[in-house]
Design an enzyme around this catalytic site. Structure first.
Site, PDB file in Angstrom:
ATOM      1  N   ASP A 107       0.819  -1.209   0.000  1.00 21.87           N
ATOM      2  CA  ASP A 107       0.000   0.000   0.000  1.00 21.87           C
ATOM      3  C   ASP A 107       0.857   1.266   0.000  1.00 21.87           C
ATOM      4  OD1 ASP A 107      -2.275  -1.515   0.030  1.00 21.87           O
ATOM      5  OD2 ASP A 107      -2.641  -1.305   2.182  1.00 21.87           O
ATOM      6  N   TYR A 166       5.625  -8.121   9.397  1.00 17.81           N
ATOM      7  CA  TYR A 166       5.261  -6.706   9.430  1.00 17.81           C
ATOM      8  C   TYR A 166       5.334  -6.162  10.850  1.00 17.81           C
ATOM      9  CZ  TYR A 166       2.959  -7.634   4.891  1.00 17.81           C
ATOM     10  OH  TYR A 166       2.669  -7.996   3.599  1.00 17.81           O
ATOM     11  N   ASP A 200      -7.918   1.381   7.217  1.00 18.82           N
ATOM     12  CA  ASP A 200      -6.766   2.077   7.802  1.00 18.82           C
ATOM     13  C   ASP A 200      -7.125   3.552   7.948  1.00 18.82           C
ATOM     14  OD1 ASP A 200      -6.456   3.269   5.286  1.00 18.82           O
ATOM     15  OD2 ASP A 200      -4.843   1.917   4.691  1.00 18.82           O
ATOM     16  N   ARG A 260      -4.272  -4.673   7.516  1.00 16.30           N
ATOM     17  CA  ARG A 260      -5.334  -3.725   7.880  1.00 16.30           C
ATOM     18  C   ARG A 260      -6.657  -4.460   8.105  1.00 16.30           C
ATOM     19  NH1 ARG A 260      -7.340  -1.960   2.497  1.00 16.30           N
ATOM     20  NH2 ARG A 260      -5.790  -2.629   0.958  1.00 16.30           N
TER      21      ARG A 260
END
Length: 299
Positions: free
Chosen positions: A39, A67, A81, A173
């Site tokens: 993203d 992550y 998000d 997310r």
């Protein structure tokens, strides 16, 4: 043509396609591909393939990933998000750290995740985010994912920082969104950094500016990983000189065509090199030969 993989540290504000476009300008080569979308607001590891290495883009996309993320509880958005429009806000004062920890860790293991509308997945030939921007929402079937591990590094409600290792195709997310639903207050991701893709780590990644510096100094080779290193977990075999033509044409090879020191079992893959130590391709042992999986050598 330049062939190999560069471990890019993607900065905020760039799409994966932006990174490829900028690298084409920096390196002066058109044949470049990325290994899966990250993203625009996310940062971190994005392996990029140059030249013949573009053949491994799909293989790198399939790697497990790690992550670092921040979840904000009490808020729900259309993108899952904080870059999106707020749909709902709820009070989080009744939440306890113990309840939040239990909810987040409950997602470790197999996980049926519904892909978000704001994603690049396609339905009937159209990307979901394109439909979402038109105000449309379509049915999405859950996809089986796996959360291997979650390490909570900080809880200061309504924010939770954590590290997650997961299978390919997992939307962090959406994980944040689902944790918020489980706690009945909603949740959205505030930030995301990808720290590992397969064997590629954030500590060995380079920004676009750093790549440009290497190119200007004629030292791109310093950060360019050979294609064969993508398969470093596989044993190496060497092609007999008199069988090069058959191999380069993609034919199967007999056991006598390959020199290999290790014991290889049926179904195991090997990296095949020619006698000049040039990477030929990836092969898999069958009952009576070595079958080509993917060839990389061009005479």
């Amino acid at each position: 043509m330049i062939n190999g993989i560069i471990n890019i540290n993607k900065e905020k504000g760039f799409t994966s396609h932006d990174v490829v476009a900028k690298l084409r300008g920096i390196i002066g080569q058109k044949k470049i591909g990325h290994t899966g979308t990250l993203d625009p607001d996310a940062t971190g590891v994005l392996p990029v393939c140059l030249g013949r290495a573009t053949k491994v883009c799909d293989l790198l996309t399939n790697k497990d990933k790690t992550y670092e993320a921040t979840l904000v509880l009490g808020v729900s958005t259309d993108t899952q998000d904080l870059s999106g429009q707020i749909i709902e806000e709820k009070d989080t004062s009744s939440l306890t750290k113990e309840a939040v920890k239990k909810a987040l860790l409950s997602f470790v293991g197999p996980y049926n995740q519904v892909p978000p509308m704001y994603s690049a997945l396609k339905v009937d030939g159209k990307k979901l985010y394109e439909l979402a921007r038109e105000g449309k929402s379509v049915e999405r079937a859950p996809r089986k994912r796996e959360i291997y591990n979650i390490e909570i590094t900080k809880i200061e409600l309504p924010k939770v920082k954590f590290i997650v290792k997961c299978s390919k195709g997992t939307y962090i997310r959406t994980l944040c969104h689902d944790v918020g639903i489980k706690l009945s207050v909603g949740g959205a991701m505030e930030d995301l950094k990808r720290t590992k893709v397969g064997n590629y780590t954030i500590g060995e990644a380079y920004t676009l500016a750093e790549v440009a510096e290497k190119v200007a100094a004629d030292k791109l080779e310093d950060i360019l990983q050979p294609i064969a290193e993508v398969f470093s977990d596989y044993p190496s075999g060497y092609l007999n000189k008199n069988r090069e033509k058959e191999a380069y044409n993609g034919g199967a090879l007999s056991f006598n065509d390959v020199e290999i020191k290790e014991e290889i079992v049926v179904g195991q893959k090997i990296r095949l090199f020619n006698q000049e130590e040039e990477f030929v391709g990836l092969y898999e042992k069958q009952e009576d030969n070595y079958k080509l999986i993917k060839i990389f050598y061009i005479k």
